[in-house]
Design an enzyme around this catalytic site. Structure first.
Site, PDB file in Angstrom:
ATOM      1  N   TYR A  33       7.942 -14.865 -27.303  1.00 53.87           N
ATOM      2  CA  TYR A  33       8.321 -13.531 -26.830  1.00 53.87           C
ATOM      3  C   TYR A  33       9.507 -13.615 -25.882  1.00 53.87           C
ATOM      4  CZ  TYR A  33       6.303 -14.210 -22.141  1.00 53.87           C
ATOM      5  OH  TYR A  33       6.042 -14.647 -20.865  1.00 53.87           O
ATOM      6  N   ARG A  52      17.613 -18.083 -26.055  1.00 53.39           N
ATOM      7  CA  ARG A  52      16.333 -18.729 -25.785  1.00 53.39           C
ATOM      8  C   ARG A  52      15.311 -18.414 -26.879  1.00 53.39           C
ATOM      9  NH1 ARG A  52      13.475 -17.655 -20.119  1.00 53.39           N
ATOM     10  NH2 ARG A  52      13.215 -15.597 -21.046  1.00 53.39           N
ATOM     11  N   LEU A 207       9.805 -23.189 -17.732  1.00 54.54           N
ATOM     12  CA  LEU A 207      10.566 -22.295 -18.592  1.00 54.54           C
ATOM     13  C   LEU A 207      12.027 -22.289 -18.149  1.00 54.54           C
ATOM     14  CD1 LEU A 207      10.373 -20.177 -20.896  1.00 54.54           C
ATOM     15  CD2 LEU A 207      10.215 -18.448 -19.090  1.00 54.54           C
TER      16      LEU A 207
END
Length: 287
Positions: A33, A52, A207
């Site tokens: 997502y 990304r 992340l």
């Protein structure tokens, strides 16, 4: 008026939107997502989010469902249809619904990815009261899987971390592995010592934040010193400032860690200035 969402090529009222019970996102958390902030009706850091997303899909060997120019138009159409001025758009892509449950990946020629997008309107997002007072965080063990660099929908432990923080009277949690902070439950973590901004370097452990990349670039352009290395909770408690970054909070000051006051207990000048720069530059570059 009902919110309009996007599901597999259709714009629908949210109450009419459905996904198969056999979707692997539902059964296996087999999906990725992105969340893109909307400011003044435009999308911020959109190219970074799409880059990304492409990387996350490639790492999981999920077929790219659409060209990103098409995804840009879908994002813009949802902003228009829902009249979003400030807020965000959530995009989720899963491996699809093969029609039954199986650990093995389905054939991508016969099972296409599921694509879902929806908006979240958040008036006043840029002027969040929390940014003026700062937030409190607690430390928790980081027990997530080893590929945190892939933005998957496996968010159970971060959700548990949010609830641990809430139970402790705090706003969020910083996760710790091998004695060093990895990141927050939904953000990247930083401390400031003297004139230096310190944050963990990129690896599979965290992340690769899009807001992180933009903020560090702006910091260097403003002649601020940046050091990418691990830091401990004890070091953070002795820092002059602390803050987090994410697509939904931008730059958010942290004023307390595990009960210890950071600096003066109020948002520091570095975090405040970085938030100002980020909002100003992101709005100018928004699409």
């Amino acid at each position: 008026m009902s919110r309009i969402v996007y599901v597999n090529g259709e714009y629908l009222p949210e109450e009419e939107a459905t996904v198969s019970i056999f979707d692997r996102g539902f059964l296996m958390a087999d999906g990725v997502y992105e969340v893109t902030a909307v400011l003044e009706g435009k999308l911020t850091d959109f190219p970074g989010h799409m880059a990304r997303l492409e990387r996350s899909l490639a790492e999981l060997d999920i077929q790219k469902p659409a060209e990103f120019d098409d995804l840009l138009e879908i994002h813009r159409e949802l902003v228009r249809r829902n009249d979003v001025v400030e807020g965000g758009i959530y995009l989720q892509i899963t491996r699809g619904a093969p029609g039954d449950r199986d650990f093995a990946f389905p054939d991508p020629e016969t099972t296409k990815p599921t694509v879902v997008l929806f908006t979240q309107s958040k008036p006043g997002l840029a002027n969040s009261p929390a940014a003026k007072t700062g937030i409190k965080v607690i430390a928790i063990d980081d027990i997530r899987w080893g590929r945190r660099d892939i933005k998957t929908v496996q968010l159970l432990y971060p959700s548990m971390g949010k609830m641990m923080a809430k139970a402790a009277g705090a706003d969020d949690a910083w996760m710790v592995q091998d004695g060093a902070v990895t990141e927050g439950t939904s953000n990247n973590a930083y401390i400031v010592k003297g004139c230096t901004i310190i944050t963990r370097g990129l690896s599979n452990d965290i992340l690769h934040g899009i807001t992180r990349a933009a903020v560090l670039r702006f910091a260097e352009e403003a002649q601020m010193q940046v050091e990418e290395r691990p830091f401990t909770i004890a070091e953070a408690q002795q820092a002059d400032e602390a803050f987090v970054t994410s697509a939904s909070t931008f730059v958010m000051p942290v004023v307390e860690i595990d009960g210890a006051t950071i600096g003066t207990g109020t948002p520091g000048p570095v975090a405040k200035r970085l938030r100002e720069i980020y909002l100003e530059e992101s709005i100018k570059a928004a699409v």
